[in-house]
Design a protein around this motif. Structure first.
Motif, PDB file in Angstrom:
ATOM      1  N   THR A 433       0.828  -1.209   0.000  1.00 13.30           N
ATOM      2  CA  THR A 433       0.000   0.000   0.000  1.00 13.30           C
ATOM      3  C   THR A 433       0.862   1.258   0.000  1.00 13.30           C
ATOM      4  OG1 THR A 433      -0.144  -0.131   2.399  1.00 13.30           O
ATOM      5  CG2 THR A 433      -1.941  -1.112   1.147  1.00 13.30           C
ATOM      6  N   LYS A 434       0.213   2.363  -0.390  1.00 10.74           N
ATOM      7  CA  LYS A 434       0.821   3.683  -0.326  1.00 10.74           C
ATOM      8  C   LYS A 434      -0.204   4.581   0.356  1.00 10.74           C
ATOM      9  CE  LYS A 434       2.933   3.094  -4.897  1.00 10.74           C
ATOM     10  NZ  LYS A 434       3.202   3.732  -6.205  1.00 10.74           N
ATOM     11  N   PRO A 435       0.185   5.296   1.396  1.00 11.25           N
ATOM     12  CA  PRO A 435      -0.783   6.134   2.113  1.00 11.25           C
ATOM     13  C   PRO A 435      -1.492   7.099   1.169  1.00 11.25           C
ATOM     14  CG  PRO A 435       1.327   6.074   3.257  1.00 11.25           C
ATOM     15  CD  PRO A 435       1.535   5.364   1.960  1.00 11.25           C
ATOM     16  N   GLY A 436      -2.820   7.001   1.126  1.00 12.99           N
ATOM     17  CA  GLY A 436      -3.596   7.919   0.297  1.00 12.99           C
ATOM     18  C   GLY A 436      -4.013   7.344  -1.039  1.00 12.99           C
ATOM     19  N   SER A 437      -3.568   6.143  -1.361  1.00 16.16           N
ATOM     20  CA  SER A 437      -3.967   5.543  -2.637  1.00 16.16           C
ATOM     21  C   SER A 437      -4.893   4.356  -2.395  1.00 16.16           C
ATOM     22  CB  SER A 437      -2.745   5.057  -3.415  1.00 16.16           C
ATOM     23  OG  SER A 437      -3.158   4.300  -4.540  1.00 16.16           O
ATOM     24  N   ALA A 438      -5.967   4.294  -3.187  1.00 14.56           N
ATOM     25  CA  ALA A 438      -6.858   3.124  -3.128  1.00 14.56           C
ATOM     26  C   ALA A 438      -6.269   1.984  -3.957  1.00 14.56           C
ATOM     27  CB  ALA A 438      -8.262   3.490  -3.597  1.00 14.56           C
ATOM     28  N   THR A 439      -5.112   2.164  -4.445  1.00 17.04           N
ATOM     29  CA  THR A 439      -4.249   1.189  -5.143  1.00 17.04           C
ATOM     30  C   THR A 439      -4.840   0.614  -6.428  1.00 17.04           C
ATOM     31  OG1 THR A 439      -4.760  -0.862  -3.898  1.00 17.04           O
ATOM     32  CG2 THR A 439      -3.111   0.639  -2.935  1.00 17.04           C
ATOM     33  N   LEU A 440      -5.323  -0.637  -6.379  1.00 16.61           N
ATOM     34  CA  LEU A 440      -5.583  -1.385  -7.612  1.00 16.61           C
ATOM     35  C   LEU A 440      -7.027  -1.874  -7.677  1.00 16.61           C
ATOM     36  CD1 LEU A 440      -2.261  -3.474  -7.528  1.00 16.61           C
ATOM     37  CD2 LEU A 440      -2.760  -1.482  -8.986  1.00 16.61           C
ATOM     38  N   PRO A 441      -7.480  -2.256  -8.869  1.00 21.05           N
ATOM     39  CA  PRO A 441      -8.871  -2.707  -8.991  1.00 21.05           C
ATOM     40  C   PRO A 441      -9.137  -4.076  -8.370  1.00 21.05           C
ATOM     41  CG  PRO A 441      -7.717  -2.843 -11.111  1.00 21.05           C
ATOM     42  CD  PRO A 441      -6.799  -2.135 -10.173  1.00 21.05           C
ATOM     43  N   PHE A 442     -10.347  -4.231  -7.870  1.00 18.02           N
ATOM     44  CA  PHE A 442     -10.824  -5.542  -7.422  1.00 18.02           C
ATOM     45  C   PHE A 442     -11.045  -6.422  -8.656  1.00 18.02           C
ATOM     46  CE2 PHE A 442     -13.875  -8.640  -5.719  1.00 18.02           C
ATOM     47  CZ  PHE A 442     -13.208  -9.008  -4.565  1.00 18.02           C
ATOM     48  N   PHE A 443     -11.209  -7.711  -8.433  1.00 19.59           N
ATOM     49  CA  PHE A 443     -11.440  -8.647  -9.537  1.00 19.59           C
ATOM     50  C   PHE A 443     -12.605  -8.179 -10.424  1.00 19.59           C
ATOM     51  CE2 PHE A 443     -10.173 -11.544  -5.883  1.00 19.59           C
ATOM     52  CZ  PHE A 443      -8.829 -11.522  -6.209  1.00 19.59           C
ATOM     53  N   GLY A 444     -12.391  -8.237 -11.703  1.00 23.20           N
ATOM     54  CA  GLY A 444     -13.474  -7.936 -12.647  1.00 23.20           C
ATOM     55  C   GLY A 444     -13.684  -6.461 -12.921  1.00 23.20           C
ATOM     56  N   VAL A 445     -12.910  -5.600 -12.266  1.00 22.22           N
ATOM     57  CA  VAL A 445     -13.130  -4.153 -12.408  1.00 22.22           C
ATOM     58  C   VAL A 445     -12.068  -3.563 -13.349  1.00 22.22           C
ATOM     59  CG1 VAL A 445     -13.188  -1.956 -11.177  1.00 22.22           C
ATOM     60  CG2 VAL A 445     -14.163  -4.025 -10.126  1.00 22.22           C
ATOM     61  N   GLN A 446     -12.531  -2.843 -14.371  1.00 21.97           N
ATOM     62  CA  GLN A 446     -11.594  -2.254 -15.339  1.00 21.97           C
ATOM     63  C   GLN A 446     -11.654  -0.735 -15.289  1.00 21.97           C
ATOM     64  OE1 GLN A 446     -11.419  -4.102 -19.291  1.00 21.97           O
ATOM     65  NE2 GLN A 446     -13.020  -5.494 -18.603  1.00 21.97           N
ATOM     66  N   PRO A 447     -10.859  -0.125 -14.404  1.00 18.10           N
ATOM     67  CA  PRO A 447     -10.853   1.336 -14.333  1.00 18.10           C
ATOM     68  C   PRO A 447     -10.113   1.921 -15.539  1.00 18.10           C
ATOM     69  CG  PRO A 447      -9.272   0.409 -12.780  1.00 18.10           C
ATOM     70  CD  PRO A 447      -9.921  -0.743 -13.454  1.00 18.10           C
ATOM     71  N   VAL A 448     -10.577   3.075 -16.003  1.00 17.39           N
ATOM     72  CA  VAL A 448      -9.862   3.797 -17.050  1.00 17.39           C
ATOM     73  C   VAL A 448      -9.836   5.262 -16.657  1.00 17.39           C
ATOM     74  CG1 VAL A 448     -10.419   2.229 -18.960  1.00 17.39           C
ATOM     75  CG2 VAL A 448     -11.972   4.108 -18.414  1.00 17.39           C
ATOM     76  N   ILE A 449      -8.829   5.968 -17.149  1.00 17.73           N
ATOM     77  CA  ILE A 449      -8.764   7.408 -16.921  1.00 17.73           C
ATOM     78  C   ILE A 449      -8.948   8.096 -18.261  1.00 17.73           C
ATOM     79  CG2 ILE A 449      -7.286   9.297 -16.143  1.00 17.73           C
ATOM     80  CD1 ILE A 449      -6.308   7.543 -13.952  1.00 17.73           C
ATOM     81  N   LEU A 450      -9.906   8.990 -18.307  1.00 12.54           N
ATOM     82  CA  LEU A 450     -10.209   9.691 -19.553  1.00 12.54           C
ATOM     83  C   LEU A 450      -9.759  11.138 -19.447  1.00 12.54           C
ATOM     84  CD1 LEU A 450     -13.857   8.500 -20.370  1.00 12.54           C
ATOM     85  CD2 LEU A 450     -11.691   7.318 -20.776  1.00 12.54           C
TER      86      LEU A 450
END
Ligand code: 6R9
Length: 651
Positions: A433-450
């Motif tokens: 972990t890094k303080p302040g980051s929600a880090t990575l996606p849970f299984f099946g979740v595809q985040p994108v940044i637009l």
């Protein structure tokens, strides 16, 4: 700015070895979930019991004009049977719910799965006797008492749809939600003790139901025993009605896509919207996230400090943990009563293993000093969680060092009422972990940044923009109650073919996600979502107010505070009394959580020539950052800005 990579907190080898998922497992499962979602969710759908097994898994479309989300569509099940009945054989005598009352001098309750079964069946039969059936709506306006969980599960058992209204909301807000879903019954209690004070819930219900012409019935749980005003023949005491019904109530067979609950939440415009969650996919996802995110193991004591009036209480006090056969702790009180050590006293008393709370609570307790933590033995804690808003590194470090003694992984879970469960989160045995980051996606979740203006997906790892999700996950909300068009418009129209979260986000070189806050007119006050438009309409409903604009500003404990610019009607004079009057007014219209922290009298608001309020400017002034106002040349009357700066409230 600090290099993100300098502050990595990897899970210990010992923790990872015992966890449901270490890094290799997370990577493999995540990969599988993205490469073949059908196969992944076909497999993991089996974690709950189905009456008729599904053959279809995923049928979802984010296409403009045709947004449709269905999971496990031809399967049937009952949520209450999954949360209770299926555990009876193996863990009937295990505690399902530990209830810790407001006052530490009163006894805690330990409710076994067998007792839960009986209480929920009785409750369900009472609802039936009041005419509630499959598909009917039931509103809950409840303190944090076991009966709140019974009421939720009883509704689920008979196929009714519950809509919980946070007990801190006013009678007006309650009335709007009762009418919004056309509820048949409102379930409440005589009173709600919190922090040593009692709210007269039944009084608020009576006021709310005054607005109603038809016969909404009311079922009342006796909590305090105080005197309450009964309304004629439509009010019923739970304990009296329970005497008349049997303890046998077979669970209703529900389709996976039948609604389980409605939960009203704030948006950027207009009235709160009724977020609709359904039965099958929601339960699969809520239970799976509860297991993996908190690394929950059989026999652990799990405590989520949220109120059942928020989605966090739905998914992580009731449905997720109980579907997993967990022991879930429900706390009636507040973190600072009788003193700022209460959370830690309760952790020690009940030997809590996973503790899940909000950054605002952590900041408030941190401010009270370590002496409130030190007297307690927190050795039972294994995982600490946060939710609701970004956590600042200072609070994260305090949580880690003082509460977790550096032993407990912290899971910063990012999700929303709309998402039903965690979308971005560390897994405690897998993710550094890094303080302040929600880090990575849970299984099946595809985040994108637009890219916010063009809507183009940024493929580079390092990115900043708006956070969207590319494909559906099982607990995604299905629609806005009674208004599918609003659903499409709110979440799928700004950025086509994506689910738009409303949050800004940054992705670092390690692919970690950092939520930067809402990009719309939603503010986050102590982890509670509020539309600035709601507070504005409450203010302008006051006869002396002609116009108002509400923005958020940084607040040391609440995360964001409410800053209201108010223009009075001609002839009205600003005064301290009027300021107080407006504060009380907003409390009455919405509830205490909406009370403005700062009210600035504004002779005029900065508007464009087309009459649009320039909130960007108002935000800057509220942040006391008026040196950086940017372009004000499109303002109809730039001089109003000088007045606002001169009389700013936050300095
Ligand atoms: C579960 C819940 C959702 C909004 C969301 C975001 C903020 C929630 C967060 C977070 C940063 C986190 N939010 N969790 N921001 N880090 N870990 O809170 O639902 O009440 O609907 O609020 O809260 O802005 O969009 P909800």
């Amino acid at each position: 700015m600090l290099d993100d990579n300098e502050k990595l907190y990897p899970p210990s080898d010992a923790f990872a070895a015992k966890a449901h998922a270490d890094r290799a497992t997370y990577d493999a499962m995540y990969q599988a979930s993205i490469e073949d979602p059908e196969a992944f969710w076909a497999e993991h759908g089996k974690r709950i019991d189905w009456i008729k097994p599904y053959t279809r898994v995923k049928d979802t479309s984010f296409a403009p004009g045709n947004v449709s989300i269905k999971w496990y569509e031809d399967g049937t099940l009952n949520v209450a049977a999954n949360c209770i009945d299926r555990h009876l054989e193996t863990r009937g005598d295990q505690t399902a719910i530990i209830w810790e009352p407001d006052s530490p001098d009163d006894d805690a309750l330990h409710i076994t799965y067998r007792e839960l079964h009986r209480n929920v069946c009785k409750f369900a039969n009472v609802l039936k006797s009041m005419g509630v059936g499959k598909g009917d709506r039931v509103v809950l306006y409840m303190p944090m008492i076991p009966e709140a969980a019974y009421a939720m599960l009883a509704s689920a058992r008979i196929g009714a749809i519950h809509s919980i209204v946070f007990a801190g909301f006013s009678a007006d807000a309650l009335a709007a939600r009762i009418n919004g879903c056309d509820a048949k019954v409102v379930i409440t209690a005589d009173g709600a003790p919190r922090g040593g004070r009692i709210t007269n819930l039944k009084d608020n219900v009576n006021k709310a139901l005054l607005h109603d012409t038809d016969d909404v019935k009311c079922l009342i749980v006796r909590r305090t025993g105080q005197q309450i005003a009964f309304r004629s023949a439509n009010d019923f005491w739970l304990h009296e009605e329970e005497e008349k019904v049997s303890a046998d109530c077979p669970p209703e067979e529900m389709a996976a896509e039948d609604p389980l609950f409605i939960l009203y939440t704030s948006g950027s415009t207009g009235q709160p919207k009724g977020v609709v969650h359904t039965t099958g996919g929601y339960l699969v996802f809520a239970s799976m996230t509860q297991k993996y995110t908190f690394d929950y193991h059989d026999g652990d004591i799990f405590w989520c400090t949220a109120d059942v009036g928020w989605v966090t209480g739905h998914s992580y006090i009731v449905y997720g943990p109980l579907a997993n056969g967990a022991t879930t702790l429900m706390f009636e009180g507040v973190p600072t009563y009788p003193d700022a050590g209460r959370f830690w006293a309760v952790c020690d008393k009940h030997k809590v293993n996973q503790f899940y709370t909000a950054p605002t609570a952590i900041r408030a307790l941190m401010g009270q000093g370590n002496q409130f933590v030190e007297p307690y033995d927190l050795g039972s804690l294994k995982v600490l969680g946060t939710v609701g808003e970004p956590i600042n590194p200072e609070a994260w470090n305090w949580y880690n060092d003082i509460v977790g003694k550096g032993r407990c992984p912290i899971v910063d879970t990012w999700w929303q009422t709309e998402t039903g469960g965690h979308l971005l989160t560390p897994l405690p045995g897998a993710t550094a972990t890094k303080p302040g980051s929600a880090t990575l996606p849970f299984f099946g979740v595809q985040p994108v940044i637009l890219e916010p203006t063009t809507g183009a997906e940024i493929h580079e790892t390092v990115a900043e923009g708006v956070l969207c999700i590319k494909d559906s996950w099982p607990a995604q909300m299905r629609t806005v109650w009674g208004d599918h068009e609003r659903f499409e418009k709110t979440y799928f129209s700004d950025y086509k073919n994506y689910y738009f979260t409303g949050d800004g986000c940054r992705r670092d070189a390690d692919g970690y996600y950092w939520i930067t806050g809402r990009v719309d007119d939603v503010i986050n006050v102590s982890g509670h979502r509020m539309g600035t438009a709601e507070v504005e309409s409450a203010l302008v409903a006051h006869p002396k107010v002609s116009e108002s604009a509400v923005v958020g500003y940084p607040h040391a404990v609440k995360g964001q505070g409410i800053y209201a610019y108010v223009t009075l009607m001609g002839g009205e004079e600003p005064s301290e009394e009027l300021r107080k009057e407006l504060e009380v007014w907003v409390r009455g219209e919405i509830g205490p959580i909406a009370k403005p922290d700062l009210i600035q009298w504004a002779p005029g608001l900065p508007k464009t020539r087309s009459g649009k309020i320039m909130r960007r400017i108002l935000r800057k002034i509220a942040e006391n950052d008026y040196g950086a106002l940017g372009d004000t040349s499109t303002l109809a009357d730039p001089s109003v800005v000088d007045d606002l700066i001169e009389n700013r409230m936050n300095r």
